[in-house]
Design an enzyme around this catalytic site. Structure first.
Site, PDB file in Angstrom:
ATOM      1  N   GLN A 269       0.490  -2.813  15.619  1.00  0.00           N
ATOM      2  CA  GLN A 269       1.326  -4.006  15.834  1.00  0.00           C
ATOM      3  C   GLN A 269       2.246  -3.783  17.037  1.00  0.00           C
ATOM      4  O   GLN A 269       2.269  -2.689  17.602  1.00  0.00           O
ATOM      5  CB  GLN A 269       2.178  -4.249  14.585  1.00  0.00           C
ATOM      6  CG  GLN A 269       3.005  -3.032  14.198  1.00  0.00           C
ATOM      7  CD  GLN A 269       3.320  -2.941  12.709  1.00  0.00           C
ATOM      8  OE1 GLN A 269       2.988  -3.826  11.933  1.00  0.00           O
ATOM      9  NE2 GLN A 269       3.979  -1.874  12.297  1.00  0.00           N
TER      10      GLN A 269
ATOM     11  N   HIS B 128      17.777  -5.607   1.510  1.00  0.00           N
ATOM     12  CA  HIS B 128      17.533  -4.266   0.958  1.00  0.00           C
ATOM     13  C   HIS B 128      18.198  -4.060  -0.395  1.00  0.00           C
ATOM     14  O   HIS B 128      17.627  -3.404  -1.268  1.00  0.00           O
ATOM     15  CB  HIS B 128      17.960  -3.201   1.987  1.00  0.00           C
ATOM     16  CG  HIS B 128      17.092  -3.210   3.193  1.00  0.00           C
ATOM     17  ND1 HIS B 128      17.574  -3.209   4.481  1.00  0.00           N
ATOM     18  CD2 HIS B 128      15.730  -3.250   3.310  1.00  0.00           C
ATOM     19  CE1 HIS B 128      16.565  -3.245   5.335  1.00  0.00           C
ATOM     20  NE2 HIS B 128      15.441  -3.272   4.653  1.00  0.00           N
TER      21      HIS B 128
ATOM     22  N   ASP C  47      11.875   0.998   8.197  1.00  0.00           N
ATOM     23  CA  ASP C  47      13.228   1.056   8.758  1.00  0.00           C
ATOM     24  C   ASP C  47      14.168   1.878   7.887  1.00  0.00           C
ATOM     25  O   ASP C  47      15.236   2.298   8.336  1.00  0.00           O
ATOM     26  CB  ASP C  47      13.773  -0.368   8.950  1.00  0.00           C
ATOM     27  CG  ASP C  47      13.644  -1.184   7.665  1.00  0.00           C
ATOM     28  OD1 ASP C  47      14.468  -1.010   6.764  1.00  0.00           O
ATOM     29  OD2 ASP C  47      12.689  -1.986   7.572  1.00  0.00           O
TER      30      ASP C  47
ATOM     31  N   ASP D 240       7.663  -3.526   0.407  1.00  0.00           N
ATOM     32  CA  ASP D 240       8.530  -3.990   1.491  1.00  0.00           C
ATOM     33  C   ASP D 240       7.667  -4.144   2.738  1.00  0.00           C
ATOM     34  O   ASP D 240       7.870  -3.476   3.749  1.00  0.00           O
ATOM     35  CB  ASP D 240       9.659  -2.970   1.703  1.00  0.00           C
ATOM     36  CG  ASP D 240      10.651  -3.415   2.762  1.00  0.00           C
ATOM     37  OD1 ASP D 240      10.520  -4.545   3.255  1.00  0.00           O
ATOM     38  OD2 ASP D 240      11.548  -2.619   3.081  1.00  0.00           O
TER      39      ASP D 240
ATOM     40  N   PRO E  31      -3.365  -7.616   8.770  1.00  0.00           N
ATOM     41  CA  PRO E  31      -3.693  -6.710   7.660  1.00  0.00           C
ATOM     42  C   PRO E  31      -2.771  -6.877   6.462  1.00  0.00           C
ATOM     43  O   PRO E  31      -3.160  -6.616   5.323  1.00  0.00           O
ATOM     44  CB  PRO E  31      -3.507  -5.308   8.271  1.00  0.00           C
ATOM     45  CG  PRO E  31      -3.089  -5.486   9.677  1.00  0.00           C
ATOM     46  CD  PRO E  31      -3.028  -6.942   9.999  1.00  0.00           C
TER      47      PRO E  31
HETATM   48  N1  SPD Z   1       9.713 -12.321   7.847  1.00  0.00           N
HETATM   49  C1  SPD Z   1      10.318 -11.213   7.178  1.00  0.00           C
HETATM   50  C2  SPD Z   1       9.443 -10.525   6.208  1.00  0.00           C
HETATM   51  C3  SPD Z   1      10.095  -9.346   5.588  1.00  0.00           C
HETATM   52  C4  SPD Z   1       9.321  -8.118   5.804  1.00  0.00           C
HETATM   53  N2  SPD Z   1       9.954  -6.899   5.449  1.00  0.00           N
HETATM   54  C5  SPD Z   1      11.100  -6.566   6.215  1.00  0.00           C
HETATM   55  C6  SPD Z   1      11.315  -5.098   6.298  1.00  0.00           C
HETATM   56  C7  SPD Z   1      12.740  -4.753   6.087  1.00  0.00           C
HETATM   57  N3  SPD Z   1      12.867  -3.488   5.469  1.00  0.00           N
END
Ligand code: SPD
Length: 283
Positions: free
Chosen positions: A31, A62, A86, A154, A161
């Protein structure tokens, strides 16, 4: 030179953020990962042009991806995070003293690197409870049987994918990886974006067929499309709204409540209240 970041979720309708400068840009085998310095939201990470998090609103996502599930499980020790590179979800999970091991399965090391470099407050990567595994989460769940107390998905949006993270086959495998009192949470996009209804419905149907407790809950994230965000919740035994869970929150939350900016006992219960149009999507 300052410019604007736009994420359109319907034709010309979308989100605009003022950008001071670009800090990170990498086209990885999976990506395109970018980080921008914004004029309002701190640093902002996007993947393939979709907002993943900003430094100033990431706490909502989070905390809500973590604490409703961690408080529902009677004694969460082993936690699996699929995605979450992250580090924000792992940071919240590791606030629970009972948690001894967090396996974070992130496909793309560039996400971890970009977060460490440009969002240093988000992750708690030096915490010895955290194992970062650079693998594909979709295949990782083919492996361990009944090993985890909590699984948190998450992942990214259902494009490319990540579409498979919204299919029943994936939730069958997660169900197999969860112990007998296991709990699962998965991000399921905005109920205000019609294109995402299929994904919300697909995950909700899958967990309803696999788990005795299957719910949807909502939270509010300013930099995600429309701001209203849904999360799917599944549990093999305990209901998140049961008295035992609410009592556990009263007993255990004070130990780290001062570190939280969004989650509390009222948010836990209130998040599961759904407006009629959202109930209709999953009916
Ligand atoms: N469009 C936002 C979709 C959320 C995807 N995960 C975000 C990662 C943050 N830890």
């Amino acid at each position: 030179m300052p410019f604007q970041y736009n994420e359109f979720y319907n034709e010309k309708t979308g989100l605009t953020v003022g950008i001071n400068k670009q800090l990170f840009h990498e086209k990885t085998p999976f990506q395109t990962v970018e980080v921008f310095e914004t004029d309002t939201w701190g640093n902002l990470m996007t993947i393939d042009g979709m907002v993943m998090l900003s430094e100033k609103d990431e706490f909502v996502y989070h905390e809500m991806m973590s604490h409703p599930a961690l408080f529902t499980h009677p004694n969460p020790v082993d936690v699996l995070i699929i995605g979450g590179g992250d580090g924000g979800t792992a940071r919240e999970v590791m606030k629970h003293p009972s948690v001894k091991r967090v396996d974070m399965v992130e496909i793309d090391e560039a996400v971890v690197r970009a977060s460490k470099l440009h969002m240093p407050e988000v992750g708690d990567f030096d915490n010895p409870k955290l194992n970062v595994l650079y693998e594909n989460g979709l295949t990782f769940v083919d492996g361990p049987e009944k090993e985890y107390d909590v699984i948190i998905i998450d992942g990214s949006d259902p494009v490319g994918p990540a579409v498979d993270l919204f299919k029943k086959e994936f939730y069958e495998k997660c169900h197999r990886c969860l112990k007998d009192d296991g709990v699962l949470v998965s991000q399921t996009e905005s109920p205000f974006v019609a294109d995402y209804h299929k994904s919300i419905r697909s995950v909700h149907k899958a967990i309803s067929e696999l788990f005795p407790v299957a719910k949807l809950f909502l939270t509010f994230i300013p930099l995600y499309p429309t701001g209203m965000w849904s999360m799917a919740f599944a549990s093999k035994q305990v209901d998140p709204l049961s008295d035992e869970v609410l009592e556990k929150i009263v007993e255990k939350l004070p130990a780290f409540e001062s570190t939280l900016k969004y989650y509390n006992k009222d948010m836990h219960s209130g998040a599961f209240a759904l407006p009629n149009f959202v109930k209709e999507i999953i009916r």
